[in-house]
Design a protein around this motif. Sequence first.
Motif, mmCIF file in Angstrom:
data_model
loop_
_atom_site.group_PDB
_atom_site.id
_atom_site.type_symbol
_atom_site.label_atom_id
_atom_site.label_comp_id
_atom_site.label_asym_id
_atom_site.label_seq_id
_atom_site.Cartn_x
_atom_site.Cartn_y
_atom_site.Cartn_z
ATOM 1 N N MET A 141 1.010 -1.046 0.517
ATOM 2 C CA MET A 141 -0.063 -0.119 -0.024
ATOM 3 C C MET A 141 1.214 1.199 0.112
ATOM 4 O O MET A 141 0.463 1.788 -0.711
ATOM 5 N N ALA A 142 1.784 1.118 0.920
ATOM 6 C CA ALA A 142 2.923 2.391 0.799
ATOM 7 C C ALA A 142 4.024 2.709 -0.340
ATOM 8 O O ALA A 142 3.726 3.719 -1.127
ATOM 9 N N GLU A 143 4.146 1.630 -1.151
ATOM 10 C CA GLU A 143 4.172 1.562 -2.859
ATOM 11 C C GLU A 143 3.251 2.914 -3.604
ATOM 12 O O GLU A 143 4.321 3.161 -4.674
ATOM 13 N N LYS A 144 2.534 2.066 -3.361
ATOM 14 C CA LYS A 144 1.699 2.577 -4.556
ATOM 15 C C LYS A 144 0.913 4.044 -3.809
ATOM 16 O O LYS A 144 1.117 4.827 -5.168
ATOM 17 N N MET A 145 1.124 3.695 -2.792
ATOM 18 C CA MET A 145 0.433 5.530 -2.322
ATOM 19 C C MET A 145 1.319 6.132 -2.640
ATOM 20 O O MET A 145 1.854 7.557 -3.187
ATOM 21 N N ALA A 146 3.031 6.141 -3.151
ATOM 22 C CA ALA A 146 3.690 6.744 -2.876
ATOM 23 C C ALA A 146 4.305 7.394 -4.414
ATOM 24 O O ALA A 146 4.844 8.636 -4.291
ATOM 25 N N LYS A 189 -2.431 -15.667 -4.725
ATOM 26 C CA LYS A 189 -1.573 -15.214 -4.239
ATOM 27 C C LYS A 189 -1.020 -13.372 -5.761
ATOM 28 O O LYS A 189 -0.728 -12.485 -5.263
ATOM 29 N N SER A 190 -1.205 -14.372 -6.846
ATOM 30 C CA SER A 190 -1.215 -13.206 -8.221
ATOM 31 C C SER A 190 -2.418 -12.145 -8.095
ATOM 32 O O SER A 190 -2.034 -10.987 -8.463
ATOM 33 N N ALA A 191 -3.812 -12.484 -8.003
ATOM 34 C CA ALA A 191 -4.328 -11.748 -8.147
ATOM 35 C C ALA A 191 -4.359 -9.980 -6.774
ATOM 36 O O ALA A 191 -4.541 -9.120 -7.679
ATOM 37 N N MET A 192 -3.733 -11.209 -5.569
ATOM 38 C CA MET A 192 -3.302 -10.228 -4.620
ATOM 39 C C MET A 192 -2.666 -8.919 -4.667
ATOM 40 O O MET A 192 -2.410 -7.924 -4.637
ATOM 41 N N LYS A 193 -1.429 -9.582 -5.814
ATOM 42 C CA LYS A 193 -0.332 -8.489 -6.496
ATOM 43 C C LYS A 193 -1.006 -6.971 -7.140
ATOM 44 O O LYS A 193 -0.324 -6.499 -7.586
ATOM 45 N N LYS A 194 -1.698 -7.565 -7.777
ATOM 46 C CA LYS A 194 -2.014 -7.092 -8.872
ATOM 47 C C LYS A 194 -3.184 -6.192 -8.045
ATOM 48 O O LYS A 194 -3.627 -4.731 -8.650
ATOM 49 N N PHE A 195 -3.542 -6.021 -6.880
ATOM 50 C CA PHE A 195 -5.069 -5.361 -6.185
ATOM 51 C C PHE A 195 -5.010 -4.194 -5.264
ATOM 52 O O PHE A 195 -4.817 -3.642 -6.407
ATOM 53 N N PRO A 196 -3.531 -3.751 -5.171
ATOM 54 C CA PRO A 196 -2.659 -2.430 -5.145
ATOM 55 C C PRO A 196 -2.498 -1.712 -6.235
ATOM 56 O O PRO A 196 -2.849 -0.487 -6.697
ATOM 57 N N SER A 197 -2.116 -2.160 -7.205
ATOM 58 C CA SER A 197 -2.257 -1.405 -8.891
ATOM 59 C C SER A 197 -3.335 -0.853 -9.181
ATOM 60 O O SER A 197 -3.443 0.338 -9.987
ATOM 61 N N MET A 205 -6.101 -0.116 -7.029
ATOM 62 C CA MET A 205 -7.075 0.409 -6.409
ATOM 63 C C MET A 205 -5.423 1.788 -6.938
ATOM 64 O O MET A 205 -7.020 2.628 -6.559
ATOM 65 N N ALA A 206 -5.272 1.574 -7.044
ATOM 66 C CA ALA A 206 -4.590 3.287 -6.873
ATOM 67 C C ALA A 206 -4.828 3.845 -8.510
ATOM 68 O O ALA A 206 -5.363 4.390 -8.597
ATOM 69 N N GLU A 207 -5.539 2.375 -9.542
ATOM 70 C CA GLU A 207 -5.594 3.204 -10.893
ATOM 71 C C GLU A 207 -7.426 4.034 -10.378
ATOM 72 O O GLU A 207 -7.352 5.012 -10.893
ATOM 73 N N LEU A 208 -7.571 3.064 -9.687
ATOM 74 C CA LEU A 208 -8.900 3.273 -9.256
ATOM 75 C C LEU A 208 -9.956 4.583 -8.536
ATOM 76 O O LEU A 208 -10.727 5.263 -8.679
ATOM 77 N N MET A 209 -9.366 4.515 -7.647
ATOM 78 C CA MET A 209 -9.078 5.538 -6.272
ATOM 79 C C MET A 209 -9.618 7.056 -7.188
ATOM 80 O O MET A 209 -10.731 7.564 -6.526
ATOM 81 N N PRO A 210 -8.389 7.410 -7.695
ATOM 82 C CA PRO A 210 -8.455 8.686 -8.154
ATOM 83 C C PRO A 210 -10.239 9.599 -8.643
ATOM 84 O O PRO A 210 -10.439 10.311 -9.044
ATOM 85 N N LYS A 211 -10.652 8.558 -9.344
ATOM 86 C CA LYS A 211 -12.161 8.433 -10.551
ATOM 87 C C LYS A 211 -12.671 8.545 -9.635
ATOM 88 O O LYS A 211 -14.308 8.964 -9.456
ATOM 89 N N ILE A 212 -12.981 7.346 -8.357
ATOM 90 C CA ILE A 212 -13.798 7.554 -7.886
ATOM 91 C C ILE A 212 -13.966 8.452 -6.785
ATOM 92 O O ILE A 212 -14.654 9.246 -6.778
#
Length: 154
Positions: free
Chosen positions: A51-56, A110-118, A120-127
């Motif tokens: 999460m910190a990586e994606k927020m950064a 595990k593969s799905a969860m590795k993609k989930f932060p990306s 959410m990072a893409e989706l959150m600004p739109k939300i």
Amino acid sequence: MKKRLLRSALVTIICLQSTALIAADDTMDTRRREAERYLQALPPKEMFADMAEKMAVNVPPPEREKFKQTLTSQLNIPALSRAMHDALVKYFTADELKALADFYGSPVGKSAMKKFPSYMAELMPKIEREIIKAQAKVNQAQPSVTPTTTPTPR
């Protein structure tokens, strides 16, 4: 014919009983055990680091590493892990927790969860933009209230 019917009924009863035995007893102990499995499959420390990586990415490049290090070092991971565990046990049944642990512990999970932060990072600004637009519409629809002044008695 009667023997065949009796055998069929017996097999059906055995199958139904074995299905019931496969389902986890929904006790607090089984919930706790399955919640632990879930948190092992999806470790909170790794989740918060991701999460910190994606927020950064929203922080200027020269400050990113310091941001990530500060954020992750200041989080009380044991306290968050306990809170997550308690909430999992409170809201999910043992079977639901088992299914979550099985999925997130699997290679596909595990593969799905590795993609989930990306994702959410893409989706959150739109939300966030849509929420701001919706709030603006609500504000426009409400009649504007102007304070009335009443003379103060002398």
